[in-house]
Write a protein that holds these residues in place. Structure first.
Motif: not given
Length: 337
Positions: A42-54
């Motif tokens: 959250h602190e770094l603003g990490y946004v998972p890739s679509p594959s990671a979200t899956r």
């Protein structure tokens, strides 16, 4: 620069595998470590890739559509409706084209084609082999058909028997007694239930009215304009009397018939009444009477059911008959003489 999973792992002091497991909610990550990873992400603003979200959610946010053809009017419009509904809900569409008919060529469809790529599947009016159905059932995802009955699927479609009956009865009510029929071809009827349902309804309606059913006036047109025109050539070249009206199993066949009639100087509707099914985009300009259905709405309705099921509404996928109506235009009239 986009923050990567490696950045989260380095800041949290754990491996990338631990970050992945923590974000996915998997076991073997203690509560303290999991919370630390979540805080750092959250602190770094990490946004998972679509594959990671899956991987994290078990969802791809993608719905597959299994289609036999991509150039047929009904399929293209149903596909448009599915895509509209999915986009409005933030889902993607992934097209799986089987490249045509089952017979006459080796079709390849396996569970591997769709596994881990989609959350649900729409089957567009396509007859599946037992092996193909078994492959689909193996992936255990929500599935629905559009455009006609498909064994093994609940579906969204019109009642094709009732629709063909209404078209044929329209000609009978106008006073026609010599009625022909352009039906689906052999490949159509081997691969789809709809053409046979429409043809059987035509024959039953004619016989129920006490009229003669002339086999030579029932000709395969393969549901396309080109084949409809070719079928019209065969019909008009027959010796003896001609039918005064023809029911076509699709508007495209009806348009082909009208083109050939005009070429020969056969007047529509003075010499020949013509009715179809669909309400194709060209039917109104051509003045074709037809049984109108709305494939865009069929596609949207099916997509809504799938998404409701994915949202946890058990039993959201149901067999649903969609409305149709007779649209009388200039191509049908009482017989003259």
């Amino acid at each position: 620069m986009r923050v990567s999973i490696d950045d989260v792992a380095a800041r949290a002091g754990v491996s990338t595998a631990t970050v992945s497991r923590a974000l996915r909610g998997l076991p073997k990550v203690n509560a303290v470590t999991r919370q630390k990873v979540l805080d750092v992400a959250h602190e770094l603003g990490y946004v998972p890739s679509p594959s990671a979200t899956r991987l994290a959610t078990g969802r791809t946010k993608t719905v597959g559509v299994l289609v036999p053809f991509i150039d047929r009017w009904y399929f293209a419009h149903a596909l448009e409706g599915i895509d509209q509904e999915l986009r409005e809900r933030g889902y993607n569409l992934l097209l799986f084209s089987l490249g045509g008919y089952l017979h006459g060529q080796q079709r390849v469809f396996t569970e591997q084609m769709v596994r881990k790529q989609i959350d649900a599947l729409v089957v567009l009016c396509l007859g599946l082999t037992p092996m193909e159905l078994a492959e689909l059932q193996r992936i255990q995802i929500p599935m629905i058909s559009v455009g006609g009955p498909v064994k093994g699927c609940q579906g969204v479609h019109v009642d094709d028997v009732a629709a063909a009956t209404a078209a044929t009865q329209h000609l009978i009510d106008l006073g026609h007694r010599r009625i022909g029929h352009l039906r689906g071809g052999i490949n159509d009827e081997r691969n789809f239930v709809v053409p046979a349902l429409r043809s059987e309804a035509f024959e039953a309606t004619v016989l129920r009215a006490g009229l003669e059913l002339k086999a030579e006036w029932i000709i395969a047109g393969d549901f396309t304009v080109t084949e409809g025109l070719a079928a019209a050539v065969r019909l008009f070249d027959l010796p003896g009397e001609r039918p005064t009206a023809v029911f076509c199993g699709s508007d495209e066949m009806a348009l082909g018939l009208m083109f050939e009639a005009r070429r020969r100087g056969i007047r529509v509707p003075e010499d020949l009444s013509v009715v179809g099914i669909d309400d194709h985009d060209f039917s109104a300009p051509a003045g074709l009477s037809t049984i109108a259905q709305k494939p865009v709405e069929h596609g949207r309705r099916a997509a809504r059911m799938l998404l409701a099921e994915l949202d946890g509404e058990i039993g959201a996928i149901q067999e649903e008959l969609m409305p149709f109506n007779l649209v009388q235009r200039e191509s049908t009239a009482p017989p003259q003489g």
